[in-house]
Design a protein around this motif. Structure first.
Motif, short mmCIF file in Angstrom:
data_model
loop_
_atom_site.label_atom_id
_atom_site.label_comp_id
_atom_site.label_asym_id
_atom_site.label_seq_id
_atom_site.Cartn_x
_atom_site.Cartn_y
_atom_site.Cartn_z
N ASP A 1 75.76 -49.91 82.26
CA ASP A 1 74.80 -49.32 81.33
C ASP A 1 73.76 -50.35 80.89
O ASP A 1 74.02 -51.16 80.01
CB ASP A 1 75.55 -48.76 80.12
CG ASP A 1 74.65 -48.08 79.11
OD1 ASP A 1 73.44 -47.93 79.37
OD2 ASP A 1 75.17 -47.69 78.05
N LYS B 1 72.18 -50.52 77.07
CA LYS B 1 72.77 -51.29 75.97
C LYS B 1 72.10 -52.65 75.81
O LYS B 1 72.18 -53.27 74.77
CB LYS B 1 74.28 -51.42 76.12
CG LYS B 1 74.75 -52.22 77.27
CD LYS B 1 76.26 -52.45 77.31
CE LYS B 1 77.07 -51.22 77.07
NZ LYS B 1 78.50 -51.43 77.14
N GLN C 1 69.95 -53.29 72.86
CA GLN C 1 70.61 -53.48 71.56
C GLN C 1 71.33 -54.83 71.48
O GLN C 1 72.13 -55.03 70.57
CB GLN C 1 71.60 -52.34 71.34
CG GLN C 1 70.94 -50.97 71.31
CD GLN C 1 71.97 -49.86 71.25
OE1 GLN C 1 72.90 -49.93 70.45
NE2 GLN C 1 71.81 -48.85 72.08
N ALA D 1 76.87 -49.13 71.00
CA ALA D 1 76.91 -49.23 72.47
C ALA D 1 77.96 -50.22 72.95
O ALA D 1 78.40 -50.15 74.09
CB ALA D 1 75.54 -49.63 73.00
N TYR D 2 78.38 -51.15 72.10
CA TYR D 2 79.30 -52.21 72.51
C TYR D 2 80.71 -51.94 72.02
O TYR D 2 80.92 -51.54 70.87
CB TYR D 2 78.82 -53.56 71.98
CG TYR D 2 77.50 -53.95 72.59
CD1 TYR D 2 77.43 -54.50 73.86
CD2 TYR D 2 76.30 -53.75 71.90
CE1 TYR D 2 76.22 -54.83 74.43
CE2 TYR D 2 75.09 -54.09 72.48
CZ TYR D 2 75.06 -54.62 73.74
OH TYR D 2 73.86 -54.94 74.31
#
Length: 191
Positions: free
Chosen positions: A98, A101, A104, A113-114
């Motif tokens: 992805d 992400k 961010q 996202a993490y």
């Protein structure tokens, strides 16, 4: 296009082994990475670096590829190596990770996202990249619980390697080549 501080060696001026490395890189990445073309000024180091990168890539099998790539990307982003950020984006895309992400990365500790493993790896990358390093015993204990001892060694090696790459490429004036956007700058296109 920005110029590197040391000019890249075009294929027509490269020796036989360097041309083989260029062909391999072009097949694998669609273009010769500019750091390789600049390192071709020292063919023995180019050969050593190409072999090393290949061996490290094959040996990195313990920690999830996405975790390693995001930690390495954070190092490049922190140091400010536009080439490494560009190339890292492409590697993540080619690995079907992805890449959204990455937008961010500055707020990794709070961004949804993490996951926790990625956050721990990024915090470790930050601690290793700081001067002086700020790695703690608690971090290593946490990372060993997450990834095992061999995983910590693997992650440590990858983060240290990216620190070396990013600092060297920045020092040599190597900037984004367009790998992350599928629009590569060809170092010798103006020849």
């Amino acid at each position: 296009m920005s110029a590197t501080r040391i000019p890249p060696i075009p294929p027509q001026q490269a020796g036989p082994l360097t041309r083989v490395i260029y062909r391999f890189c072009k097949r694998k990445f669609g273009e010769v990475p500019e750091p390789m073309a600049v390192m071709a000024n020292h063919p023995k180091l180019l050969t050593a670096a190409a072999a090393h990168e290949s061996l490290v890539d094959r040996a990195t099998t313990v920690v999830d590829k996405g975790v390693v790539e995001i930690a390495v990307y954070r190092v490049a982003w922190t140091i400010g190596c536009s080439w490494c950020v560009d190339f890292g984006t492409m590697l993540m895309r080619l690995s079907h990770l992805d890449i959204d992400k990455l937008k961010q990365i500055a707020d990794y500790d709070t961004a949804a996202a993490y996951d926790d493993d990625e956050r721990a790896a990024i915090a470790y990358a930050d601690a290793m990249t700081a001067t002086p390093t700020t790695v703690t015993d608690e971090q290593i204990t946490d990372l060993r619980a997450r990834f095992g001892t061999d995983g910590v060694v693997e992650l440590t090696y990858q983060i240290a390697l990216e620190n070396s790459r990013a600092r060297a490429y920045s020092a040599l004036g190597i900037t984004a080549q367009g790998f992350g956007t599928d629009s590569c700058r060809v170092p010798w296109a103006s020849d």
